[in-house]
Each structure stands twice: as C-alpha cells, then as structure tokens.
Design an enzyme around this catalytic site. Structure first.
Site, PDB file in Angstrom:
ATOM      1  N   GLY A   1       0.826  -1.193   0.000  1.00 16.48           N
ATOM      2  CA  GLY A   1       0.000   0.000   0.000  1.00 16.48           C
ATOM      3  C   GLY A   1       0.864   1.248   0.000  1.00 16.48           C
ATOM      4  O   GLY A   1       2.053   1.208   0.324  1.00 16.48           O
ATOM      5  N   CYS A   2       0.271   2.365  -0.369  1.00 16.11           N
ATOM      6  CA  CYS A   2       1.041   3.615  -0.475  1.00 16.11           C
ATOM      7  C   CYS A   2       1.501   4.096   0.895  1.00 16.11           C
ATOM      8  O   CYS A   2       2.678   4.404   1.090  1.00 16.11           O
ATOM      9  CB  CYS A   2       0.217   4.674  -1.199  1.00 16.11           C
ATOM     10  SG  CYS A   2      -1.434   4.929  -0.533  1.00 16.11           S
ATOM     11  N   PHE A   3       0.566   4.158   1.859  1.00 20.96           N
ATOM     12  CA  PHE A   3       0.984   4.596   3.191  1.00 20.96           C
ATOM     13  C   PHE A   3       2.022   3.653   3.783  1.00 20.96           C
ATOM     14  O   PHE A   3       3.062   4.103   4.271  1.00 20.96           O
ATOM     15  CB  PHE A   3      -0.222   4.689   4.130  1.00 20.96           C
ATOM     16  CG  PHE A   3      -1.144   5.845   3.853  1.00 20.96           C
ATOM     17  CD1 PHE A   3      -0.677   7.150   3.850  1.00 20.96           C
ATOM     18  CD2 PHE A   3      -2.498   5.630   3.619  1.00 20.96           C
ATOM     19  CE1 PHE A   3      -1.539   8.223   3.620  1.00 20.96           C
ATOM     20  CE2 PHE A   3      -3.359   6.703   3.384  1.00 20.96           C
ATOM     21  CZ  PHE A   3      -2.880   7.999   3.391  1.00 20.96           C
TER      22      PHE A   3
END
Lengths: 351, 351, 351, 351
Positions: free
Chosen positions: A149-151
């Site tokens: 995921g990006c976070f």
C-alpha cells in the site's frame, strides 16, 4: 521483450503503470483491460497519452489477458484481484497485484478491514510482499507479488532501520501522521472528492482505523524480529494531486546522538536505489519526489524522541513504480530500469 | 419579518442563500427543504453552519414549504422548478426561481437547450427576469422572478451600456470568453469535477453551445432595443472554487476615446448599488468580488475594439446574492440590505 | 555526444532543460551556470533532481561556459542574452536563446516592449525564429536560434494554417484570450504571485499590451505572406502551475464547412511530430499536454467565425522542449529524440 | 461607539481585522496605518473592500494613531510592537497586540526565538494572554492584551481540558502535528511561498523548533497547574489559503472510556461561545471553520492514547477574530458581537 498485461488500466494506478512501462526498454504491453463497455484507445481515456501510447483498452477477458503475456499487473479494486489471481497463476502467469488482496497473512483480517471473505487463503502464504528493501531475495522467485500500500511503503521505510536494530522503546506507541493527495482516493465519482469540496480544505479520515495500519504492523513485526510498538495511524487528505508525506513520531529505548541515528539510516539504505536519506537539517517535500520512484527520508531527534519524515509519490513508489521495481527484480532486469535513473546518468555520476 | 422558504437548500446556491438570509435583518427562514431522505440539521449537511444556523432541512413537501411562508426561493435543478412554481403561485406565494425554468421567453428553446418540454408556458410571459439593473421597476411587483444565470449576469452587465446607447457594430460578433470556478458545476458527484481531475487543468466546454448564450441574446436584444450582435460564447473551467471572469471583445460602429467609453459605463451604473466600474487601467479579479454581491467592470479600447472584463462571485451576484437583491426590491427593503453593505459603512462613507 | 551548456539553469525554463537533456541519448551537459554566489549541486537547488542529476551549477563565467561545449542554451532574463550571445557566437558556439532578445526583427521595438536598447542589431537579421513548423529548413543551419515565446507558440500554431491559405477576413481583428499557469511568471519572489494571493483567483494582465503580441504579429505577417489581421491579445493568470490554453476567435472571408476547416489544419500539420489536431467535437485541456512537447489544437465553426483552442505546456513546447526540438533539427538528430516519443512507441504504433 | 485604530492594516491579519470591525455594531475605525509611502484608500490595497470600506490607510504616525482612539490593535511584525506599545499605553490607550512581543513571560526567550532583545520586560508581567477560555477574568481589566499565536490557540484548546484535570501521563511527550495554510506566512514576497513553488506540495518546517512551541508550553504549564508534558511540535505547510488543523497525540495516565473523555471536553467548553466539541465519530475540517471564529474539536481514543484534532481559521480565531473577542470582553460588549453569531440566530435557536 517481456510481455505484460495490465488489468485495470483506466484507474490512476493503471494509467501510471502504462506511463512507466511504455518507456521501459524490456517490456512490451500486450493487453490493456478495464471495466469498460467497448474497446477504446487508451489515449482517449487518458488524453495525455495522445501521441505517446497507441494501445487499445478492452473489457476484461481472462483468456485475452492471459493470452501471450508472461506477467499480469492487477490494478483493480480490493476484492477483485482475489477473484482473478488464482486463474492467472494456474495458467502459469506471474502476477503483480497492486490491491490489498494478498498483502495480509492473517485471512481473518479481510472481512474486518476490507469487507470481504477471502476465497484464496492458501495464496496468502505464497504471496511475497513487494517491498524490495525487505523482501528482495524472495521477490526474485515469487509468482505472486503483493505490491505494498502507499501509506505502508512510506511508513515502513521510515521506521525499518530502527526496528531492525531493536532500538525502539516498545512501551511507547509510534504515532504516524500521514498526508496524502487526492489521487489516493481513486478515479471514482465521489462527492467528497469534488474539487469544490476538497480544495481549500484539510481533514483527517479513518482516524486510527485505516486498513493500512494492520499492513504496517504485520510487516514491521515480521521485519523487526517480532513484537514492535503499537502504531497510531492518522491519515489526512490534502489538496494536492500526488504525494504522501508521513510524519512519524518514535521513541527510542535509549537516547542517542542525532548524527548516530542518521548514520543508522544512511547505512541501512546505503545500497538501495530508491531510498534517499537526506542530510541532517533537511526534510523531504512531496514535490521533490513527484513523478519519481524515490522515497526521501529526513529526521530530527529531541531527547529520546525521533521525528522521521518520509515522502513518496503515491502513484509511483506507492504503487506503479514499485510494481515495476518488483518486476525488474523478478525478471532479472536492472532494478532501476525504466524508472527514470538511466544509465547515462549513472555514467555521468561516475565521472 | 418576511417569512421565506428555501427549496433545494443543500446545493451550493441554496447553501449560499441560507448564509445570506441568516444575516438579513428582515427575513425569517421558515422552511429548508431538499432532496434528502430524512430531516437533518442543515449544520450537519453544511458543517460551517455549525454554531451559526440551527435549522433543520427536510424532504420537500409542498404544504409544509408553502405553510406560513410568503416567499419561496427555488434553488433546484432545471426542469424541477417548472413543476413546483405553479402550485406555489396558486397558493399566493411569491416565487424567486434560481433555475433557468422561467428565464427564456420562447418556449421552444427549452427542449433544445434544457432537454425538457416546458409545462407552464403561460408563466414565461409573467415571469420577470431578475436583473435589477434592467428590470427594477417590473421586479417591484413581480410574483414570479426568474433569477438570471451566472454567466449572463456578468456578460449582460458588461455589454449593456454600449448596447443601450446603440454604439455596437452590429455586423461584428461579440466574443465572450468566460472563466468559471468549480462550484458552478453544482454539488454532484461527477468524475470530471473531482479534484484529482480538475485541479492543475484549464479547459473550455460547451464551446459556442452553452445554454446561457440564448439567455444573454434574449435579454440584450430586449434591452438594447431590438437586434444586437451575434454572441460567440466560450466558457472555460478554472480550478478555483468561486468566481466568474468574463472577458468580452466588442467592436464599436465608430471609434471613440477610451475615456468617453468609460464615462458611458460610469454614467450608466452611477446609481447602481452593486455594479462597480473600475478606473481606467484597472481590471477586476475574481478575488476582489469573492463572497460579495458586486459586479466589477474594467475596460480597455484599441481602435474600434473594446475589451470589457467583468467579474462576479458566481454564487452571490451570479445566484443567491442577486436573488436576495431581487427580494429586497420586491418587498420594499433597502436594496442592499443583508448584502454586506451595512448602514454603518454608508454612514462612515458619508462623513 | 553533443556537448551542451545551460546558462540560467535555476529558473523554471533552465530546470526544465536539464530535466529533458539528462534523458537525451545524444547530449552531454558540460556546464550549468546561474546567478548564484557559490557552486552548488543542481539537486540542491531543484530537489527533485536528487538521485537523477548529479551536476554542479556555478556562477556564470564566459570561458567556462564556452569551454568544450558546442552548444549553449541561454535561459536568462530578457536583456541579458543580448550581452552574452555575441561572444559565444564569436567563439564558434551555436546559441539557442530562450529569451526574447533575438526574436524581433525591428530593433526599435526593444526599448518599447522590453525596456532596453538592443546592442547587437545585426544579429537580429541572422537569428532564426525557432518555430520548426515554419522555419525548419533555416534552423538546420542556424547559428543563433531565437526560441519562441510561450504565448506566440500556441497562438501562431493555432492561426497559421488559415493565414497561410489566406482565408482570414483581414478586416476583422483576431481576438486571442490566453490563460497561463504560474510558472510563466518565473521563479522570482513577487508579491502578486504568492500562493496566498494568486490561488483562488483569475485575472487578466497587460490587457492588449503584452510584449508577445508584436512577436505574434511579426511572425504571422511573415508566414502569412504579408499583412494579416490585427491581433487583440489578452493574457490571463490562472492558478495552475504549468500550461497555456489559448482560445482564438477568428473570422473567415467566406464561410466554410467545419469539416473543411478541420481538414486544412489536419493537412497542414500532417507531418508535424508535435502538433496534434484533435477530432471535431474535441478540445484540448492543459493537462493533456502537461510535461509533453505537444501542441494540441481543437476547433469549432459558427458562421464565418472559427474558434480555435490551442494547448501547450508553457515550459516544454513553450520553452525548453521546443529548444531541444530546435537542437535536434540543428544537429541532425531525429526531431523527437529525448522528447518523450521513443522509438519503441513508434514501433508499437507501426504494428 | 468605541474608537479603534489598526496599525499594520495591510497584512493579512490587519486586513481581517478591518473586515470584522467594519461589521461590528459598537466600533468605529478611526485610523488605519501601515508601512506605506503615501496615504491610499484601503480598498485599493485590498480590492475586495471596494464598495464596502471607504477608509484611507496612512503611514504610521504615533500621534495620529493615538489621536482620539481608545483602543489600538497592533498587527505588526514581531519586534515592532514592542517599540510601539509603551508609548500607546502611556497615552492611556488600551493595546491589543497580535504579534508575539508580549506573549512570553520569560524575557530571555525573545533573543533565542524571535531574534531581538526585549526592551520592555516590565510589560511582559502586565500583559494578559488573550485566550478567553483561560484568562477571561483578567482580560476584563487588561490594558495590554497579548493575542495568542495561531498554532497555540488550536493546540492549547485541544489539550487544556485534560491538562486541567491532571489526566495526562507526564512521562510521555505530547506530539503535535499541525497543518497550516499559506496566509500563515504573511503577505511578503518570499520565493518559497510563490504559488509555483508551494502549490502541489506539502512540507514540514522548523521541525521541533518553531517559536510557538515555547508559547504553548508556557501557557499549558501555567493553566495545567505546573509541569506538563514535553511538547514535540511539527508544523506543516499545506496549499490552502486559510486554516489550521492540529492533530494532537496524547497519552493518559489511566485508560478511560472514549465517551468519558469526550464528556470532559464537552463540560469544559460548555459555556464557551467559540469552542465546539464535535460528537464522537466526527472530526473537524478546516473548511468548517473558514471565515469563522470557532475552534472545532474532535477526538478518538485508542487504549491510553487520545487523538485530538482541532481546527481554526488562522486569521480569525487564530488572530483577528480572537482579538475582537478579546476587545468585546475588555469593553463589556457581548463576547460574540460582530463575530458572525448574531442575535437573530440566537433567537431562532431559542425557539
């Protein structure tokens, strides 16, 4: 030339994959598909491709996607990839999934955090988490890669060196205050993300309840040699298009010199092509990593507290760029191929 | 206290009406309604009203809206007002309609420009176009007021003084290049108006085919004493939230001094409370009229060409503010009451 | 490898030149200079270069810039290039000047429009205007290339096909309403361009008095075979970072079918690598050309009026990209080399 | 009518003071001054005042400012107020200073945090910190009011209820991650705050070293009955014009129910006109407090951790609005007079 298919080509992540792969010297895109009614030139769906990309995007068809591709990127919503991956793997394709469907090891987390019962739990054990800074060796032979995921990408990279060295005070929570741009919400018509609603505004959302928190906790626990700190994760929506800035508040077991902490980060990422530890007194901004695959990290110490700030482009290192980095690793290409750090530059550097 | 109802309170225009009326010393809001499932405090729908407006918004019910109100504002989509106004008028209510449903005199234009057959053509003859700078006298006794469109307000005010004086070269088209902010598109979940799509972008839309063009042509023909020039109208979408800037390219029959043209505008609007003709060498910006009911106008001459630039806030002079100005006229209140030009200021001015 | 120097590397245009040239397979940057006190890594001045560009930017020194470079790009303010170019040309360097200092043929226009007396009038005759769509043949042997202004590039390309065919009604002015992003103002600390001033705002500036107007008039007169229409040019400042959208209002001598006009554009630009004439009913947006060297053109007819809309990225086709296109022409490289249209794409197209 | 002067009328804070006071029923502005060369109508400096405010702004002159005013607002840079306040106080004026010059009690902090030696240390003891939620009683008779900083207002209000009740775990730092819009940087031509630099970007600044941190620590220590937690304060710059969102990460000595914590906030601010504690599961956004004097607070608990989010408009509750609130308290006007919560609303509420 590696033959690659992209499923979900019209979302922001899929579009970014096309943008990157079209310039990759060792890849040929053999299929673009998406949830659309009739075939359309991708340059009509994404008009900045006009004159650059002359491919047609079609509705999804398993046989056509599988066709003569060796590699399939799944840039589809959560809950969809889990339905597609098994058949593709059975047909002998390598799958890089950019959704969350194969990131978590504990199958029971899916209903709670993603709202569906996972139909392919066995694959959770086989999937390799696509963060090269931790799992590079495993990625070289993975058939199913769960792109992070990006976070989590920005947060894990900002904590990892201290977790690995077991320097964190485990009795203190780690507070992560993340700021993300609006492409993070996806290309879907939602009232809250209208420009007339989201501009001139900042707000937190899913406070301490974002689904990426368990992903970070899982990877940090695994990578950090077992138990780590409790994470308290609060994402914020910011009126920019691209970029994540994660400000991480950590506490050490024992006070250390700022320089020493910095050196730990510097050493840890010494050979990483896409992690840049900034000099002390410098901090990253989202525009410094815009359109690039880098994660930039800056830090400051105050007593036992360390503030780490990590910046990425959510669509590149936070999604499509990292997927290509994983592809490069898996297929034995130079890890930075097609990712904007060309050989000429490296040569000029070497002078 | 005048008792007023607002239908369509949750759109941008309706919300602005609430914002203005809550501060109006002679109005009491007796009913807020909208297309919603269950009654909700308006401050929950529009969170900046929290602590300022303690009214409940309900689903539309004719009897309840009519109830004890004397005046009903219709801030509903095109095609809806035409269904509501007749019953309200029959019940003896004054209606100020902010949609386009009663602006055009020629009933045959509705199917073409608005996609519906008009069911109350008789009312088109009775409705008064709510541009006080032209129709003030008629507005004083109107029962149905057709509040002007946002673009027409800025464009008509920018052309009117020269049209009235019959100075325009009728063989030359008038080119109108308008720029509008994103609230102009309404509060509806549409992909193109996502922040991730509309920010960092400028584009024209409905090029020469916007439905407001016939509205401008009708009013200018009527006000200018018959035939006027052909209008070529091109609106553009700009990443701001509020504001319209209309740049108007006119040609005169005979060349005149810039100062003389300016004087014509200045004289024409001398007594208008909400039209400001800027000094020569000065041009309006949208931020100068933001949140206010003013139309600011600047101009420059080059040969027979005159460039007129007119700025308004699309939600105020372009919609809710002008509706309140019309209300003030209709009910005999000072025309600027509740519109940000308070008596103290006028007194300080008078010093 | 062609050895190139960039003077003025820290402005937006200079930075963009670096960005493009670093990926150009036939160019080696041998010198970066700017008005700075001490040498600094360019990646410190432009932090998104970190990890991509490892060059040092120095204060300007004629000998060092000339050094072993064959080509010098001048990305300096107006009035500075005129002082540098003569010496560089004397030393046998090819010069591509991105300022306005060599664009105008009439030396008397400089004091009026640029505020300085031109010290090298002879060079005005030698300089070739760097718009390949007109002057490609001359550019092949030019030693001094005057790279066009950003507005003129979009406007001239939008008018040229009709001017060349002598279809314009010369008694009618051409109205050009241009919208530009904020990098167009340059990287200088000016109050009006603060985010807190320029965001949420649209305004015209230099109404009918912008210095680019004479540039357009000169080139159109030359290219269009003598006299053309009067131009009325009004630029507007829009809160985006990159991009120009020019909306051009033309009148033809004789009415023509829309399709026929479109075909004229289509034929005219048939072989142009960087001009894209969109299908009828389609219009360009700035985001569709963002970061690319394309000029996209759309048009609509209404009677004798033609509305042409042209979009470019002001820093690419409007400055640095076009400079590289000119370089490619001058040095015999493929015209699109290094400009984002790689050979693989052309091959995939060719399939 | 209270006669008030504003010094520094052309900065963002001064302009906001004018905006608010012009609508205040009990105030007459007798003097506007700023660092300007010649007198100018304020509506020329701030064009949205055109038609609303007809006052002239002059260069600063002590006698003229003092003149017949009873109250002087100082909206000047840090280090300037300290030079002006003593003379004004001597002349018997009440002074509300919006700079930091009288906020800190410890005179030794000024050289370190503000870069000047304080010339009026005695006044530091006399000044009352203008946060009504703590110092309302003292403000009623204060002659010198030190209006709080924008960050401290939001942060102190978010921590105060728990600090007062002595519930905080003093061995754990309080982490404050604040996001501010660009008017916070003031109306000064600085490269970093250009739209072309600051848009599409998020960055931290003065990480753990912002001068507002000592201000928060001083007030919290005083208000919380002595020692409080260490603060770790990291402000971030966000591309919005107005607004501060402070996300505060606290730890309690003992775990409590979320509902119980919420009740503590709710009770604490029960009678406060400008602090709104949102229902559980709700969090503030900057747009919900835009242009208003409210501080909105939302919270969530996770174990012993409490995340408090507080939003204000930096120019209103964070500066000019709070200054007017303080003025109302000092001069015995209703505390919310002129601050957008008019008596009609209160009446409608009371129904």
């Amino acid at each position: 030339m590696l033959k690659a298919a992209i499923v979900g080509a019209t979302g922001y992540t899929g579009e970014e994959l096309v943008r990157i792969l079209i310039g990759h010297p060792q890849v040929k895109i053999t299929s673009l598909s998406a949830k659309i009614d009739k075939p359309l030139p991708i340059s009509e769906l994404c008009p900045d491709f006009k004159g650059k990309v002359d491919l047609v995007c079609k509705g999804f068809d398993l046989d056509e996607v599988a066709g003569d591709s060796e590699l399939v990127f799944l840039a589809v919503p959560h809950g969809v990839a889990v339905k597609l991956a098994p058949s593709l793997l059975e047909k002998g394709k390598i799958v890089i999934d950019l959704s969350a469907d194969f990131r978590l090891k504990d199958v029971s987390l899916y209903p709670k955090h993603y709202g569906f019962s996972h139909e392919a739990p066995k694959l959770l054990g086989e999937a390799v988490y696509g963060l090269p800074e931790i799992y590079r060796q495993d990625l070289k032979k993975a058939n199913l890669i769960a792109n992070p995921g990006c976070f989590p990408t920005s947060v894990i990279l900002g904590i990892l060196p201290l977790a690995k060295k077991n320097l964190l005070d485990k009795s203190s929570p780690i507070f992560v205050d993340a700021k993300t741009g609006l492409t993070g919400a996806g290309r879907e018509a939602v009232l809250d993300f209208l420009a007339s609603e989201a501009e001139e505004n900042v707000r937190a959302y899913k406070v301490t309840r974002h689904q990426h928190q368990v992903e970070m906790e899982q990877i940090l626990a695994e990578a950090g040699g077992g138990a780590v700190c409790q994470l308290v994760f609060v994402p914020h929506l910011i009126p920019i298009q691209r970029g994540i800035l994660s400000t991480i508040y950590l506490q050490l077991q024992n006070e250390k010199e700022e320089k020493e902490i910095w050196q730990i980060f510097k050493n840890f990422y010494r050979d990483e092509p896409f992690v840049q530890v900034l000099e002390l007194e410098h901090f990253p901004e989202t525009k410094s990593v815009r359109m690039g695959n880098f994660c930039q990290i800056g830090l400051r110490r105050r007593g036992k507290v360390v503030v780490v700030i990590a910046a990425i482009d959510n669509l590149v290192k936070g999604a499509a760029g990292q997927a290509v980095q994983n592809m490069n690793i898996r297929f034995g290409f130079p890890e930075d191929m097609g990712l904007g750090v060309n050989s000429k530059f490296k040569h000029q550097n070497a002078k």
